[in-house]
Design a protein around this motif. Sequence first.
Motif, PDB file in Angstrom:
ATOM      1  N   GLU A   9      -6.028  13.019   1.658  1.00  0.00           N
ATOM      2  CA  GLU A   9      -6.468  12.244   0.493  1.00  0.00           C
ATOM      3  C   GLU A   9      -5.480  11.132   0.143  1.00  0.00           C
ATOM      4  OE1 GLU A   9      -7.084  14.923  -2.720  1.00  0.00           O
ATOM      5  OE2 GLU A   9      -8.922  15.797  -1.884  1.00  0.00           O
ATOM      6  N   ASN A  16     -12.823  -2.444   6.230  1.00  0.00           N
ATOM      7  CA  ASN A  16     -11.504  -1.856   5.964  1.00  0.00           C
ATOM      8  C   ASN A  16     -10.534  -2.044   7.120  1.00  0.00           C
ATOM      9  OD1 ASN A  16     -13.155  -0.020   7.464  1.00  0.00           O
ATOM     10  ND2 ASN A  16     -11.704   1.640   7.026  1.00  0.00           N
ATOM     11  N   PRO A  37     -12.500   7.085   6.561  1.00  0.00           N
ATOM     12  CA  PRO A  37     -12.941   6.750   5.194  1.00  0.00           C
ATOM     13  C   PRO A  37     -12.692   5.281   4.871  1.00  0.00           C
ATOM     14  CG  PRO A  37     -11.761   8.838   5.211  1.00  0.00           C
ATOM     15  CD  PRO A  37     -11.593   8.261   6.579  1.00  0.00           C
ATOM     16  N   LYS A  38     -13.600   4.660   4.150  1.00  0.00           N
ATOM     17  CA  LYS A  38     -13.546   3.226   3.901  1.00  0.00           C
ATOM     18  C   LYS A  38     -12.433   2.800   2.950  1.00  0.00           C
ATOM     19  CE  LYS A  38     -16.935   2.838   6.683  1.00  0.00           C
ATOM     20  NZ  LYS A  38     -16.614   2.539   8.101  1.00  0.00           N
ATOM     21  N   ASN A  39     -11.790   3.782   2.295  1.00  0.00           N
ATOM     22  CA  ASN A  39     -10.688   3.425   1.401  1.00  0.00           C
ATOM     23  C   ASN A  39      -9.341   3.440   2.118  1.00  0.00           C
ATOM     24  OD1 ASN A  39     -10.615   6.226   1.724  1.00  0.00           O
ATOM     25  ND2 ASN A  39      -9.736   6.566  -0.317  1.00  0.00           N
ATOM     26  N   ILE A  40      -9.359   3.615   3.430  1.00  0.00           N
ATOM     27  CA  ILE A  40      -8.134   3.585   4.231  1.00  0.00           C
ATOM     28  C   ILE A  40      -8.097   2.293   5.035  1.00  0.00           C
ATOM     29  CG2 ILE A  40      -6.852   4.691   6.114  1.00  0.00           C
ATOM     30  CD1 ILE A  40      -8.074   7.350   5.266  1.00  0.00           C
ATOM     31  N   LEU A  59       0.775  -1.240   0.000  1.00  0.00           N
ATOM     32  CA  LEU A  59       0.000   0.000   0.000  1.00  0.00           C
ATOM     33  C   LEU A  59       0.810   1.295   0.000  1.00  0.00           C
ATOM     34  CD1 LEU A  59      -2.776  -1.076   2.518  1.00  0.00           C
ATOM     35  CD2 LEU A  59      -3.171  -0.360   0.173  1.00  0.00           C
ATOM     36  N   ALA A  99      -3.153   6.041   3.299  1.00  0.00           N
ATOM     37  CA  ALA A  99      -3.414   4.661   2.877  1.00  0.00           C
ATOM     38  C   ALA A  99      -3.566   3.703   4.048  1.00  0.00           C
ATOM     39  CB  ALA A  99      -2.290   4.173   1.961  1.00  0.00           C
TER      40      ALA A  99
END
Length: 364
Positions: free
Chosen positions: A150, A213, A181-184, A101, A153
């Motif tokens: 943003e 996540n 945030p669900k992308n982390i 990542l 990770a």
Amino acid sequence: MQWKKVLTSMKPYKPGRSIEEVTESYGLEKVVKLASNENPYGCASSVSEFLQSSSMPFEIYPDGHATTLRKKLAEKHGVGEESILFGNGSDEIITIICRALLDDKAHTIMPTPSFSQYSHNAKIEGAEITEVPLVDGLHNLNAFLSAITERTAIIWICNPNNPTGNLIPHNELINFLEKVPKNILVVLDEAYFEYVTDPNHVDSIKLLERFPNILVLRTFSKAYGLASFRIGYAVGSSAIITELNKIRNPFNNNSLALAVAGKALEDEGFIEKCRELNHIQRERFKSFAAEKGIHMYDSQTNFVLLEVPIDADEATEFLLQHGYIVRSGNALGTPGHIRITIGTEGQNTGLLKAFDHLLKEKGI
């Protein structure tokens, strides 16, 4: 050689001193190691009996899928077999996560002081690192949220935290996870999970469906007493595990390690006994600290972080001379404290006697 530039500012991991080294250096007859948070009660009898009677074909590669152990752990935790990743200790899993990542465009957040391998591996990958200072030994989760960008990770949560031993209250952890945030990827490193006695604590693996996540790390090195075999594992969504498996080296766990870990799972009574004995001795340290008027962090692990009246390195040296290997807080980011593995009743009696001698020498 064209080494990565970041390596010029880094140092190899420096392990604590061994019993053999201290015995020889100080001319001592008996040395007790209370520095690496190992289980002083050893391992389960099921493991010992297996090691005495087992016979393995040494010419055959290990089971690269860890089939038997995978089935046992999936049943234990109530998850699918595809939701488990094995590593050569949790350290290797941390390396795998960072390789998968992080790069020079990524950002990662972690507590400080905490387990050094988070920042160590992130630096190697060239990631931007935000270290959030602990508050009274606890993660400052609001500051974690404020640090998210943003490019974030990975967020690392060490729970209970090493080296302070503090446990994040369950409701605070839930509130935090709801805002990430669900992308982390949120890594919950729970190497000391088996030692937790807080009745309000909830097994984080039960949160996987609600928070896909998160990735929960566990190990056989601590409570299970299998540190020499180097085996840890991660539990997460099958989607996350699939991606991490692309990084994992083949046959990264040896046959003996896989076998003894499976045997260890057959004796959960051993874990319960160790947890109980550890709790009794942890309370003993707590009472000692209160009696002497010295600070000790609120630990839920098999170690305590205890205040010392002199430089932590000097205090460590003093205890070494008395036959006790502990860890200086100067090396852990906690100056003025030493980290002590909670030993057996007898080991702790000797250690506390030596510590009391240190306090009296300093007029405390």
